[in-house]
Design an enzyme around this catalytic site. Structure first.
Site, PDB file in Angstrom:
ATOM      1  N   CYS A  49       0.187  -0.166   7.674  1.00  0.00           N
ATOM      2  CA  CYS A  49      -0.205   0.430   6.395  1.00  0.00           C
ATOM      3  C   CYS A  49      -1.683   0.819   6.394  1.00  0.00           C
ATOM      4  O   CYS A  49      -2.110   1.623   5.553  1.00  0.00           O
ATOM      5  CB  CYS A  49       0.133  -0.497   5.227  1.00  0.00           C
ATOM      6  SG  CYS A  49      -0.133  -2.222   5.514  1.00  0.00           S
ATOM      7  N   LEU A  67      12.561 -40.633  -2.818  1.00  0.00           N
ATOM      8  CA  LEU A  67      12.159 -39.616  -1.837  1.00  0.00           C
ATOM      9  C   LEU A  67      10.757 -39.101  -2.140  1.00  0.00           C
ATOM     10  O   LEU A  67       9.962 -38.887  -1.218  1.00  0.00           O
ATOM     11  CB  LEU A  67      13.161 -38.463  -1.815  1.00  0.00           C
ATOM     12  CG  LEU A  67      12.847 -37.321  -0.835  1.00  0.00           C
ATOM     13  CD1 LEU A  67      12.634 -37.841   0.571  1.00  0.00           C
ATOM     14  CD2 LEU A  67      13.958 -36.267  -0.865  1.00  0.00           C
ATOM     15  N   GLU A  99       0.823  -1.199   0.000  1.00  0.00           N
ATOM     16  CA  GLU A  99       0.000   0.000   0.000  1.00  0.00           C
ATOM     17  C   GLU A  99       0.864   1.260   0.000  1.00  0.00           C
ATOM     18  O   GLU A  99       0.572   2.228  -0.702  1.00  0.00           O
ATOM     19  CB  GLU A  99      -0.917   0.004   1.235  1.00  0.00           C
ATOM     20  CG  GLU A  99      -1.852  -1.186   1.314  1.00  0.00           C
ATOM     21  CD  GLU A  99      -1.258  -2.364   2.079  1.00  0.00           C
ATOM     22  OE1 GLU A  99      -2.033  -3.107   2.694  1.00  0.00           O
ATOM     23  OE2 GLU A  99      -0.010  -2.544   2.041  1.00  0.00           O
TER      24      GLU A  99
END
Length: 353
Positions: free
Chosen positions: A107, A303, A72
């Site tokens: 903000c 894996l 912002e």
């Protein structure tokens, strides 16, 4: 319908912009935030677009990195530098403006004290320390009109984009672990092994997406088998990496301590922070302690089979190469499928560079 978060007097100086302007502006805000994914941890990637009273786009900002101004503020400063700040009437923010003083001031205060009259929010903040910006903006002196994308049927697709953008951060904040993405490339026979003498077999477009994903993630996870067999670098190529980012954690699953010292040194010279993990089940907590929002698992079939069996993944990108004369087939699977849920990887495909 448009829903105010609280009742009371509202400024009516300027009518709200048409939904098409809100839609177009939010796309720019999401796009700006997607470009910063992988650079903002432990903060989320956030974008903000500012419109004038007629719905014209005036400025777009994104949070660049932790400790730097939020989206912002970046957008408001851009509007000020362009000399159009006083024309701003609507702010479109992918995440609820923060309402606390952390590394930077709230903000929500900057928006409250700006010419903005209407604030559209893509997703609520899952962080209990920072949430509350929507209620603050809608109440008190000089209240703003505050709307959430999810309350407007014509904008729910953008609400899903904002939720996907937030998903890695929300996962860490609510579950104590990062969002875990798996990338797996297969040939037409279902094999992950490239032809002899090659490192890969996928198309240039697939390689570009894979490296966009690597850049967007805060950490890479692999197995010792992959390290020993392929000597992978895991660097970001095919796209530019984030300039000035901290060393990216590189976690190697290695039960028996076989990680070569030379490979570790080479990866550290490439800008990685190399860690060994002896147990797959301890991986999520290890990553969570490192304030990682999004981790990418790039490993071999053994894996990946363990990862799937343990349910230690949130989305799974499969790139299937059918042959040199055919386009690769890409699929993204969410572990928890739902009609209104999207993968962050989809944002890279839709908004990425």
């Amino acid at each position: 319908m448009m829903t105010d978060v609280s009742s009371g007097t509202r400024r009516t100086d300027s009518p709200p912009p048409p939904l098409e302007s809100v839609r177009a502006g939010f796309r720019e805000a999401v796009k700006a935030a997607v470009q910063k994914m992988g650079a903002t941890a432990p903060n989320p990637a956030v974008g903000c677009a500012l419109l004038d009273g007629e719905g014209h786009l005036l400025a777009v900002g994104a949070h660049p990195a932790a400790g730097q101004p939020h989206a912002e503020v970046m957008a408001l400063e851009q509007a000020r530098e362009k000399g159009v700040l006083e024309q701003v009437r609507t702010a479109l923010v992918t995440l609820e403006p923060c309402n606390h003083h952390g590394r930077t001031p709230p903000c929500s205060d900057r928006l409250k004290n700006s010419p903005v009259q209407t604030v559209w929010i893509g997703a609520r903040d899952p962080n209990p320390q920072a949430r509350g910006g929507a209620d603050y903006l809608a109440g008190g002196l000089s209240p703003k009109q505050v709307h959430f994308l999810a309350d407007e049927p014509g904008l729910r697709s953008l609400a899903q984009d904002c939720a996907a953008l937030l998903a890695p951060f929300a996962c860490r904040v609510t579950q104590g672990r990062p969002w875990l993405s798996v990338k797996q490339a297969l040939d037409g026979h279902g094999s992950m092994i490239p032809p002899e003498g090659q490192k890969t077999f996928t198309s240039s477009a697939s390689l570009r997406l894979a490296h966009q994903l690597r850049r967007a993630c805060d950490a890479v996870v692999t197995g010792i088998g992959t390290v020993l067999a392929d000597d992978p670098s895991f660097t970001v190529r095919h796209v530019s990496d984030h300039a000035g980012r901290a060393p990216r954690p590189l976690i190697v699953l290695d039960r028996q301590g076989r990680l070569p010292a030379a490979w570790r040194q080479a990866r550290e010279a490439d800008g990685f922070h190399v860690e060994q993990c002896r147990d797959l089940s301890s991986l999520p907590a290890l990553l969570g302690q490192m304030d990682i929002n999004w981790a990418l698992i790039e490993a071999g079939p053994a894996l990946l089979a363990s990862v799937r069996e343990a349910g230690l993944w949130d989305d799974w990108l499969t790139i299937r190469h059918e042959g040199a004369d055919r386009d690769d087939q890409l699929s993204i699977t969410l572990r928890e499928e739902s009609a209104d849920k999207r993968s962050p990887i989809q944002l890279l495909r839709q908004y990425g560079d």
